[in-house]
Design an enzyme around this catalytic site. Structure first.
Site, mmCIF file in Angstrom:
data_model
loop_
_atom_site.group_PDB
_atom_site.id
_atom_site.type_symbol
_atom_site.label_atom_id
_atom_site.label_comp_id
_atom_site.label_asym_id
_atom_site.label_seq_id
_atom_site.Cartn_x
_atom_site.Cartn_y
_atom_site.Cartn_z
ATOM 1 N N ASN A 149 18.634 -20.602 -18.136
ATOM 2 C CA ASN A 149 18.428 -20.406 -19.575
ATOM 3 C C ASN A 149 18.724 -18.941 -19.878
ATOM 4 O OD1 ASN A 149 17.484 -20.193 -22.184
ATOM 5 N ND2 ASN A 149 15.319 -20.424 -21.631
ATOM 6 N N HIS A 196 11.122 -24.823 -25.622
ATOM 7 C CA HIS A 196 10.836 -23.641 -24.813
ATOM 8 C C HIS A 196 9.663 -22.870 -25.425
ATOM 9 C CE1 HIS A 196 11.166 -19.798 -22.844
ATOM 10 N NE2 HIS A 196 11.805 -20.440 -21.878
ATOM 11 N N GLU A 243 6.723 -25.011 -17.548
ATOM 12 C CA GLU A 243 6.827 -23.552 -17.526
ATOM 13 C C GLU A 243 5.514 -22.929 -17.997
ATOM 14 O OE1 GLU A 243 11.241 -22.279 -17.799
ATOM 15 O OE2 GLU A 243 10.517 -22.633 -19.809
ATOM 16 N N SER A 276 9.593 -17.011 -13.656
ATOM 17 C CA SER A 276 9.821 -15.987 -12.624
ATOM 18 C C SER A 276 10.313 -16.545 -11.288
ATOM 19 C CB SER A 276 8.561 -15.142 -12.416
ATOM 20 O OG SER A 276 8.237 -14.452 -13.612
HETATM 21 P P1 PGA Z 1 12.075 -16.382 -16.265
HETATM 22 O O1 PGA Z 1 12.227 -17.383 -17.513
HETATM 23 O O2 PGA Z 1 12.745 -17.049 -15.096
HETATM 24 O O3 PGA Z 1 12.745 -15.138 -16.692
HETATM 25 O O4 PGA Z 1 10.606 -16.225 -16.032
HETATM 26 C C1 PGA Z 1 12.096 -18.764 -17.355
HETATM 27 C C2 PGA Z 1 12.305 -19.452 -18.682
HETATM 28 O O5 PGA Z 1 11.857 -18.915 -19.711
HETATM 29 O O6 PGA Z 1 12.913 -20.541 -18.762
#
Ligand code: PGA
Length: 252
Positions: free
Chosen positions: A9, A97, A169, A215
């Protein structure tokens, strides 16, 4: 058998030129990789969808949009419709999201409408949900996640679930460098699969891919991806660099 998926993403990152460069690098890097039952998806900003889609034609790299409006068309300045996404040969859209929920006020009810519009237009959906830190501290995380899924997706038929990919998430892990532990991810993913199993026939719960996001990076991906109910990742930061993204694909 459910697919393994690594999805990037990009959020509001990369210009047209940067998109071309990334796709060239990724195409080179994944050439020759044996991807059994594994899908790679990149989600660039709207302005770069057509280019990314053209450049990845006839490759295993797939392209997704990051959002869409719930209406088919009309007076919604600045918005993008499902048919516009389809018209540039993009078949998948990310919905729900946490940044859309938090900064743009997207509710479970609105997301149910977006889900319906996407499916009506034959788009596949990567549906995101997850609890904020306070929910977890108060031990409300299962309840919150259950409500997010129930309200936006449980009106669908079993058949419509073929077009659904789930992405758990936890908001406290997005872009913070703090990841859920593999055990925390597995615990939630198993809970989600069970929830779906209770509502639908087992075909649906067994075949739906459940991605983890928050992350994920090359250093921690293998451990997270190896959990039984984790079928891949939705990745932000680490998906912006072709080398890291390739490492994540290899990790799966
Ligand atoms: P990140 O974002 O891997 O930078 O934590 C994940 C996401 O928001 O889909």
């Amino acid at each position: 058998m459910r697919s393994k998926i690594v999805a990037g993403n990009w959020k509001m990152n990369k210009t047209y030129g940067e998109t071309k460069k990334f796709v060239n690098e990724l195409k080179d890097a994944v050439k020759g990789l044996k991807l059994k039952n594994t899908r790679m998806i990149i989600a660039p900003p709207f302005t770069n969808l057509q280019k990314a889609s053209k450049k990845t034609k006839d490759t295993r790299i797939e392209v997704a949009a990051q959002n869409m409006h719930q209406a088919e068309s009309g007076a919604y300045t600045g918005e993008i419709s499902a048919s516009m996404i389809k018209s540039v040969h993009v078949k998948t859209v990310i919905l729900g999201h946490s940044e859309r929920r938090e900064y743009f006020g997207e509710t479970n009810e609105l997301l149910a409408q977006k889900v319906d519009t996407a499916l009506k237009n034959d788009l596949e959906i990567i549906f995101c949900f997850g609890e904020v830190l306070e929910d977890r501290k108060d031990e409300n995380h299962f309840k919150v996640v259950e409500e997010q899924i129930r309200k936006a997706l449980f009106h669908l038929t079993s058949d419509q679930w073929k077009k659904i990919i789930l992405a758990y998430e936890p908001v406290w892990a997005i872009g913070t460098g703090e990841t859920a532990s593999p055990e925390q991810a597995q615990e939630m993913h198993a809970f989600i699969r069970e929830l779906v199993a209770e509502r639908y026939i087992s075909d649906v719960s067994e075949n739906v891919s459940i991605l983890y996001g928050g992350s994920v990076k090359p250093a921690n991906a293998k451990e997270i991806f190896s959990q039984e109910d984790v079928d891949g990742g939705l990745i932000g930061g680490a998906a912006l660099n072709a080398e890291d993204f390739t490492a994540l694909i290899k990790a799966i």
